[in-house]
Design a protein around this motif. Sequence first.
Motif, PDB file in Angstrom:
ATOM      1  N   UNK A 213     -50.986  -2.533 -83.606  1.00 32.10           N
ATOM      2  CA  UNK A 213     -50.441  -2.284 -82.271  1.00 32.10           C
ATOM      3  C   UNK A 213     -51.004  -3.316 -81.303  1.00 32.10           C
ATOM      4  N   UNK A 219     -54.074  -9.222 -72.190  1.00 32.83           N
ATOM      5  CA  UNK A 219     -55.344  -8.674 -72.681  1.00 32.83           C
ATOM      6  C   UNK A 219     -56.390  -9.785 -72.829  1.00 32.83           C
TER       7      UNK A 219
ATOM      8  N   UNK B  27     -59.723 -14.194 -80.043  1.00 30.86           N
ATOM      9  CA  UNK B  27     -58.983 -13.084 -79.424  1.00 30.86           C
ATOM     10  C   UNK B  27     -57.596 -12.959 -80.041  1.00 30.86           C
ATOM     11  N   UNK B  30     -57.816 -11.323 -83.447  1.00 31.37           N
ATOM     12  CA  UNK B  30     -58.332  -9.962 -83.641  1.00 31.37           C
ATOM     13  C   UNK B  30     -57.976  -8.959 -82.547  1.00 31.37           C
ATOM     14  N   UNK B  31     -57.230  -9.383 -81.527  1.00 30.50           N
ATOM     15  CA  UNK B  31     -56.940  -8.398 -80.477  1.00 30.50           C
ATOM     16  C   UNK B  31     -56.091  -7.257 -81.025  1.00 30.50           C
ATOM     17  N   UNK B  32     -55.127  -7.577 -81.894  1.00 31.02           N
ATOM     18  CA  UNK B  32     -54.270  -6.513 -82.431  1.00 31.02           C
ATOM     19  C   UNK B  32     -55.018  -5.634 -83.433  1.00 31.02           C
ATOM     20  N   UNK B  35     -57.554  -3.542 -81.365  1.00 36.03           N
ATOM     21  CA  UNK B  35     -56.876  -2.573 -80.491  1.00 36.03           C
ATOM     22  C   UNK B  35     -56.226  -1.466 -81.325  1.00 36.03           C
ATOM     23  N   UNK B  49     -57.589   0.157 -74.443  1.00 35.71           N
ATOM     24  CA  UNK B  49     -57.668  -1.224 -73.958  1.00 35.71           C
ATOM     25  C   UNK B  49     -59.036  -1.488 -73.323  1.00 35.71           C
ATOM     26  N   UNK B  52     -61.515  -1.779 -76.184  1.00 36.60           N
ATOM     27  CA  UNK B  52     -61.329  -3.024 -76.941  1.00 36.60           C
ATOM     28  C   UNK B  52     -61.836  -4.218 -76.139  1.00 36.60           C
ATOM     29  N   UNK B  53     -61.539  -4.208 -74.851  1.00 36.90           N
ATOM     30  CA  UNK B  53     -62.057  -5.285 -73.977  1.00 36.90           C
ATOM     31  C   UNK B  53     -63.580  -5.322 -74.031  1.00 36.90           C
ATOM     32  N   UNK B  54     -64.164  -4.143 -73.894  1.00 36.87           N
ATOM     33  CA  UNK B  54     -65.624  -4.048 -73.905  1.00 36.87           C
ATOM     34  C   UNK B  54     -66.187  -4.571 -75.223  1.00 36.87           C
ATOM     35  N   UNK B  56     -64.874  -6.840 -77.224  1.00 37.05           N
ATOM     36  CA  UNK B  56     -64.788  -8.308 -77.290  1.00 37.05           C
ATOM     37  C   UNK B  56     -65.832  -8.955 -76.384  1.00 37.05           C
ATOM     38  N   UNK B  57     -65.960  -8.436 -75.175  1.00 35.98           N
ATOM     39  CA  UNK B  57     -66.935  -9.033 -74.246  1.00 35.98           C
ATOM     40  C   UNK B  57     -68.341  -8.930 -74.839  1.00 35.98           C
ATOM     41  N   UNK B  60     -68.643 -11.362 -77.772  1.00 34.73           N
ATOM     42  CA  UNK B  60     -68.706 -12.768 -77.363  1.00 34.73           C
ATOM     43  C   UNK B  60     -70.060 -13.106 -76.739  1.00 34.73           C
TER      44      UNK B  60
END
Lengths: 382, 196
Positions: A213, A219, B27, B30-32, B35, B49, B52-54, B56-57, B60
Motif C-alpha cells: 500500500x 511522503x 525512501x 521502502x516507503x511502500x 507503510x 503515515x 512510517x515517517x518516524x 524513516x527519520x 536515517x
Amino acid sequence: MSGPRNPETPPNVGGGDPEPERTSMSSLQSHPDSERLEARAAGELAPQEAQALDAHLEVCGRCRAELEGWTLLLAELGSLPERAPTPDFAARVMAQVDVERVRQGAVRPSPLARLVEGLGDPVFSALRRLRRHRRAEVRHPATGAAPAGGANTGASGSTRHLTPGGIQDYLEGALAARIRARVDAHLAMCPGCSGEVAGWRVLFRDIEALPRISPAAGFADRVMDRVRVEAVAEVTARQQVPLATRVGQRVARGLDRIRPRSRRGWLVAGGLAAAPTFGVVAVVASVVLSPLLSFPDLLIFFQWRVFAVAGALGGRVLATLAETPLLHATWEALSGLSQAPPVALLAAFALAAALVATASLVVYRNLIAPSLMGETHAQPTA
Amino acid sequence: MEYAALDDREVVALACKGRETAFRELLARYERPVFSLVVRMVRDPSLAEDLAQEAFVKAFHALGSYDPRYKFSSWLFKIANNLTIDHLRKKQLDTVSIHGAPSAGSSEEEARTSIAVVDTGETPEEYTANRELGGQIEVAIGRLRPEYRTAILLRHVEGHTYEEVAEIMEVPLGTVKTYIHRGRSELKDFLAEVAA
C-alpha cells in the motif's frame, strides 16, 4: 503456490503493484453451499445454474478448492468396484422375511425385502458406497471437521491424516524429502487431505497476493523535511574515524579557532609565550653562572632535598597508620593472645588452619581445577 | 548517478556521505513496504503515515550505526516494527484481553501475558478504509494478534525468511514459527467461518 516476494528486489516505485487476484466482498458473501458444489462436481446442476456458479468460482479460490475436493471424492467413489456379499447373505435376509404371508398377500413385503430379492448384490454395493461416502464426508474439510490423527505415516493409504502444521510445512517446502514423499503418497490416495491442502494453498496464495500500500503523495518529501542530511553525514563520518584521529582532529580544530589572524596578533602571542621562557632561562643561568656554586654542589643539594621530602612523607604515613583504630585493636588482640593459656592458643591455631584449608579448597575447585580440565560443552538433550 | 544498479548497502554508504538523492532512493525502495506493514498493524492510514515517517527519520539519523553485514531492509523493518508495537502497547482504548503468550505454561501466565486487542469501534471512514484494504483476508489479518500479524506479513507479503523475521521481531526462531503457524490457522478458521 507462488513463492514469497524476493526482499532484495526493490519494490516497483513509480507505478503501483499489479493488482493481485482478489476475492471481492460481494462474491464472498454469496458462497455456494456444499450441496451445490457437490452437485456441480457431479454435473447435476442445470446449465444456467452451473454457469452462474462457474462465474463465482473464477473469483473465489476457497470455493474452487472445495470443488476440487468434491471432484476428487466423487472420482474415488465412482471408481469403487462392486463387491459381492458373503455367500449366505440372501439366506440370512430371507430368514427374516415371512414368505408365506407375502405369498398369501396378507402383507406386502417390506421395501428392504423387495430390494434384496430384486437387486441383491448391487444394493449391497450401493450401501457400502454410501457408508464410505458419509465417512469421507465427515472428514472432508468442507464440512468443517478436522481430520483426526497426526502426520501421515505411510504411502499405503494410511488412515492417519495430515495435521494443519504438517500441511503448512509441506506447502512451505520445510519437510525432509523422505517425509515429503510419504505425504505426496498419502495425498494421492486421500481426497480429504488433498482438499485440505488445496484450502491451505489458497490461503497461502491469498496472503501472498496482498498488495503493498502506498502512503499519501509527498511522503518522501515530508520525511526528507525532517532529515538533516549534513548532520547524518557528519555523525556517520565521526563514527567511522578512529578515536585517536578524532581527538587529533578536535585539537587541531581548537587550535585553528584560537590562532592569531594578524601580524599584531602573532606578535602578542609570541610575547606571551616567550615571557615565562625568558624568566626561567634567566634564573637557571644566574644560578649556574654564580661563582659561589658549582654543578656538583647543586646536585648534592637536590639529592638532600629529595631524601628529606621522602623521609618526611614516609614518617607521616607510618604515624597515620599507627593512629588508626584497626591497627591499635590488632595490637591489643595480639597482646592478649600472648597472655592466653596454651590450650586456647592451640585451638585458635587449629581453627585458623582449618579456615585456610577450606579457603584453599574453594579457590582450587572454582578457579584452578576448571582451567586444568579444559573447556566444557553443553550436552545435547535427548 | 544511476541508483537502480546499486544494492541497499551501496546506497546507504552514499547516504552516509551526505547525498540527499541516496536518501530519496532508500525512501523510494521502502516507503511502500514499510507503510504497508505499519498500516496493516494499526489499521489507520493517517496514524500509519506518522509512524512510517518516524521510522524513516529515526533510521536515517541512525545510519551511522547500521551494520552492513546485515540486510538493510531487516534493520529498517525492525525500527518500524518496534515503533508500531510501542504505539500499540501505549494505546489503551477499550481493551479486551483474548490470548496469552504462546509460551505460557499455565493459565495464570497466559492471563498475565495476554495481549490487549483494541476495539476502536470503527468510524464510517475507518470502515471504508478497512474495506478498501482488500476484503475478507485483510479483515482476517486485522483480527490477528499483533505478533502473529507482523510475522505473517513479514513472511508472506515481504518475503523475509524465518530467520530474518526472528531478527526483525527480536524473538527466537521457534517463536516465529509458532506465531506464523498459529496465525495462519486463525486466518483459515476465520475465513471458513465467514464462508459458512
